[in-house]
Design an enzyme around this catalytic site. Structure first.
Site, short mmCIF file in Angstrom:
data_model
loop_
_atom_site.label_atom_id
_atom_site.label_comp_id
_atom_site.label_asym_id
_atom_site.label_seq_id
_atom_site.Cartn_x
_atom_site.Cartn_y
_atom_site.Cartn_z
N TYR A 71 -16.77 -5.35 18.91
CA TYR A 71 -15.59 -4.54 19.27
C TYR A 71 -14.30 -5.23 18.82
O TYR A 71 -13.37 -4.57 18.39
CB TYR A 71 -15.55 -4.30 20.78
CG TYR A 71 -14.49 -3.30 21.16
CD1 TYR A 71 -14.75 -1.93 21.07
CD2 TYR A 71 -13.22 -3.71 21.55
CE1 TYR A 71 -13.78 -1.00 21.37
CE2 TYR A 71 -12.24 -2.77 21.85
CZ TYR A 71 -12.52 -1.42 21.77
OH TYR A 71 -11.56 -0.50 22.06
N PHE A 123 4.27 14.70 -0.04
CA PHE A 123 2.85 14.92 0.14
C PHE A 123 2.68 15.52 1.53
O PHE A 123 3.41 15.18 2.46
CB PHE A 123 2.02 13.64 -0.02
CG PHE A 123 0.55 13.94 0.08
CD1 PHE A 123 -0.10 14.59 -0.97
CD2 PHE A 123 -0.17 13.66 1.22
CE1 PHE A 123 -1.45 14.93 -0.86
CE2 PHE A 123 -1.51 13.99 1.32
CZ PHE A 123 -2.15 14.64 0.28
N THR A 124 1.71 16.42 1.66
CA THR A 124 1.56 17.23 2.88
C THR A 124 1.56 16.40 4.16
O THR A 124 2.44 16.57 5.02
CB THR A 124 0.25 18.04 2.79
OG1 THR A 124 -0.82 17.14 2.50
CG2 THR A 124 0.34 19.09 1.68
N ASP A 214 3.27 4.62 -0.83
CA ASP A 214 2.01 5.32 -0.61
C ASP A 214 1.14 4.92 -1.80
O ASP A 214 1.26 5.48 -2.89
CB ASP A 214 2.25 6.83 -0.56
CG ASP A 214 0.94 7.60 -0.36
OD1 ASP A 214 -0.14 7.01 -0.55
OD2 ASP A 214 1.01 8.78 -0.02
N LYS A 257 -9.46 7.28 -1.46
CA LYS A 257 -9.19 7.45 -2.89
C LYS A 257 -9.49 6.14 -3.61
O LYS A 257 -10.64 5.87 -3.91
CB LYS A 257 -7.74 7.91 -3.11
CG LYS A 257 -7.49 9.38 -2.79
CD LYS A 257 -7.42 9.67 -1.32
CE LYS A 257 -6.93 11.06 -1.00
NZ LYS A 257 -5.76 11.09 -0.15
N ARG A 381 -2.47 24.28 -4.80
CA ARG A 381 -1.32 23.41 -4.55
C ARG A 381 -0.09 24.18 -5.02
O ARG A 381 0.38 24.03 -6.13
CB ARG A 381 -1.44 22.08 -5.30
CG ARG A 381 -2.32 21.05 -4.59
CD ARG A 381 -1.77 20.71 -3.23
NE ARG A 381 -2.51 19.67 -2.52
CZ ARG A 381 -2.81 19.72 -1.22
NH1 ARG A 381 -2.51 20.79 -0.50
NH2 ARG A 381 -3.41 18.72 -0.64
N PHE A 447 -2.59 25.28 4.50
CA PHE A 447 -3.58 25.46 3.43
C PHE A 447 -4.99 25.14 3.88
O PHE A 447 -5.96 25.65 3.32
CB PHE A 447 -3.20 24.58 2.22
CG PHE A 447 -3.04 23.12 2.56
CD1 PHE A 447 -1.84 22.66 3.08
CD2 PHE A 447 -4.07 22.23 2.38
CE1 PHE A 447 -1.69 21.33 3.42
CE2 PHE A 447 -3.92 20.89 2.71
CZ PHE A 447 -2.73 20.44 3.24
C1 LIG Z 1 -4.92 11.70 0.58
C2 LIG Z 1 -3.53 11.27 0.59
C3 LIG Z 1 -2.89 10.89 1.78
C4 LIG Z 1 -3.55 11.01 3.14
O1 LIG Z 1 -4.72 10.28 3.23
P1 LIG Z 1 -5.98 10.77 4.11
O2 LIG Z 1 -6.93 9.64 3.95
O3 LIG Z 1 -6.45 12.05 3.53
O4 LIG Z 1 -5.50 10.93 5.51
C5 LIG Z 1 -1.60 10.43 1.68
N1 LIG Z 1 -0.95 10.40 0.51
C6 LIG Z 1 -1.52 10.77 -0.63
C7 LIG Z 1 -0.76 10.71 -1.91
C8 LIG Z 1 -2.82 11.24 -0.64
O5 LIG Z 1 -3.37 11.65 -1.78
#
Ligand SMILES: *Cc1c(COP(=O)(O)O)cnc(C)c1O
Length: 480
Positions: A71, A123-124, A214, A257, A381, A447
């Site tokens: 933990y 970004f969303t 990011d 990613k 998109r 979306f």
């Molecule tokens: C996917 C993504 C996020 C968010 O990450 P999650 O792991 O899906 O929560 C943030 N910024 C960018 C540019 C992304 O492509």
């Protein structure tokens, strides 16, 4: 660029399903014409996202078995910290369940209500967390990013003039931080140059502003610098990534990613005060600071994956595969965002379906149409993803795109040929494709879960009853 074969061999396979046109018609109707709502079993080639869809290596699967599920104080955390330090150059790490978990924490830590957050295109999830923390996002990306035809090599760059103008207008003390995404997802996976990062750093230093990144697609951005920016050709992408990160104070990472895992994320930073704040919050929202909502094995797989993603042979194949699909489509006259970026080919749905207005949701309709044609799943998109502004009005983004996103190490160029053939077929009969309208609109990140139906013909209403059969606006209104 000469095509290179996969720099790996296949040790395990996952069968995928071929479907009939009739099955797909049924499936897309059941999904409310939203490809996010399709069942994976109904999809042949899944290009919805590159998020969490990577194939892990034998080394990552081995690392999973070595995960420490204690933990607190698990050695898996130490492995992640060491990998972040060695590959990214940051001493402090706070794991989170995925990228938006990290965005949530950093937005709460750095934004005071009423402050502003400039960034290179929204970004969303990023913008939503900034807004939930009381901040206002400002797009300061260069104008070329909004032009699908511009061949600028670094369409992700921040426009220094726009950034300076915002600082002058609101005052440096009212800027929470500058957020630079590498690469820029919504612009088509477009990279930021090292020169631009240096220039942004200089502006931030002059005004005493924090510079965050990011870094979700950091490795792909580094590869573009190696291949496009003078002076970097002889450097490894790994060393370029290190140099990029030397210019920022910290990062949010979606491990799904460029860390080649199915789940995971983290914050990394140089300043211990930010780390302490992150630890205070992570126990509330994610888990103990040494696991952040993940299993120990997930931390281990991420530690291995973030290193593998910086390998130049892997990156050359990955980005080459994206370029291959893009070139096949371009050669057939299909309008795409050029040059192709790091993780996806973006179809210019506004040009593809230029007989539709943006309010007829051309990108949403095109994604559904491609699925109907071949079982290939893409994503909208455009106006649907852009959502509504604080006055409740639809945002009308300059780009109206369909994203064909390529998972890492999953598909071969034979799959890319199936995709290209399908999109080309749909393009040939584009004049027959109509628009869509909302039948259920979700209030946040709409979306993901909204539902749609074909817009009924104006003159001959014979389709309307059929297609709108499932609608019950009174009941929906009662829920709202
Ligand atoms: C996917 C993504 C996020 C968010 O990450 P999650 O792991 O899906 O929560 C943030 N910024 C960018 C540019 C992304 O492509």
């Amino acid at each position: 660029m000469a095509a290179i074969a996969e720099p790996y061999r296949i040790k395990m396979v996952e069968p995928i399903t071929l479907t009939t046109r009739a099955q797909r018609e049924e499936a897309i109707r059941a999904a409310g014409y939203n490809t996010f709502l399709l069942r994976s079993d109904d999809v042949y080639i899944d290009l919805l996202t590159d998020s969490g869809t990577s194939a892990m290596s034998d080394r990552q699967w081995s690392a999973l078995m070595l995960g420490d599920e204690a933990y607190a104080g698990a050695r898996s955390f130490d492995h992640l910290v060491a990998a972040v330090r060695d590959n990214y150059g940051f001493p402090y790490v706070c794991p989170t369940h995925q990228g938006r978990g990290a965005e949530h924490l950093i937005s709460k830590i750095l934004i005071r209500p009423g402050q502003h957050v400039p960034g290179n295109m929204y970004f969303t999830t990023t913008r939503l967390h900034q807004e939930l923390a009381g901040g206002t996002f400002h797009d300061v990306i260069i104008d070329e990013a909004h032009d699908p035809g511009s061949l600028h090599p670094f369409k992700g760059n921040i426009d220094i003039g726009k950034l300076e103008a915002l600082v002058a207008k609101v005052g440096a003390e009212n800027i929470a931080y500058v957020n630079v995404a590498v690469t820029v997802n919504m612009a088509g996976g477009q990279p930021v140059s090292m020169e631009n990062l240096r220039a942004v750093r200089e502006v931030c230093d002059r005004h005493g502003i924090i510079l965050w990144s990011d870094a979700t697609r950091l490795a792909e951005n580094a590869w573009f610098i190696k291949h496009r920016e003078p002076g970097y050709a002889d450097r490894s992408s790994a060393s370029i990534a290190r140099e990029m990160l030397s210019h920022v104070d910290g990062l949010t990472m979606s491990g799904k990613k460029d860390c080649l895992v199915n789940i995971g994320g983290f914050l990394a930073m140089r300043d211990e005060r930010i780390l302490l704040k992150a630890r205070e919050l992570v126990v509330v929202y994610e888990g103990m600071p040494t696991y952040g909502g993940l299993a120990g094995r997930d931390l281990d797989a991420m530690a291995v994956g973030l290193h593998e993603a910086l390998d130049d042979d892997y990156l050359t194949h990955r980005i080459g595969q994206v370029a291959y699909l893009g070139e096949r489509l371009s050669a057939a006259g299909v309008p795409i965002v050029r040059p192709t970026g790091g993780h996806a080919v973006f179809l210019d749905a506004a040009a593809f379906l230029d007989h539709l207005s943006q309010d007829e949701l051309p990108a949403q309709s095109l994604a559904a149409e491609i699925y109907l044609d071949s079982g290939v799943r893409a994503m909208e998109r455009g106006i649907v993803s852009a959502g509504r502004d604080d006055q409740g009005r639809n945002r009308h983004p300059k780009l109206e795109l369909v994203r064909l996103t390529i998972p890492r190490r999953v598909y071969t160029n034979s799959h890319m040929d199936v995709v290209a053939d399908s999109v080309i077929r749909v393009h040939e009969r584009r004049r027959d494709i109509g628009g869509l309208e909302f039948v259920y609109e979700s209030p946040t990140l709409r979306f993901f879960t909204s539902r749609f139906a074909p817009i009924a013909p104006d003159v001959d209403g014979s389709m309307a009853g059929l297609e709108r059969g499932g609608r019950d606006t009174a009941a929906l209104a009662a829920l709202a």
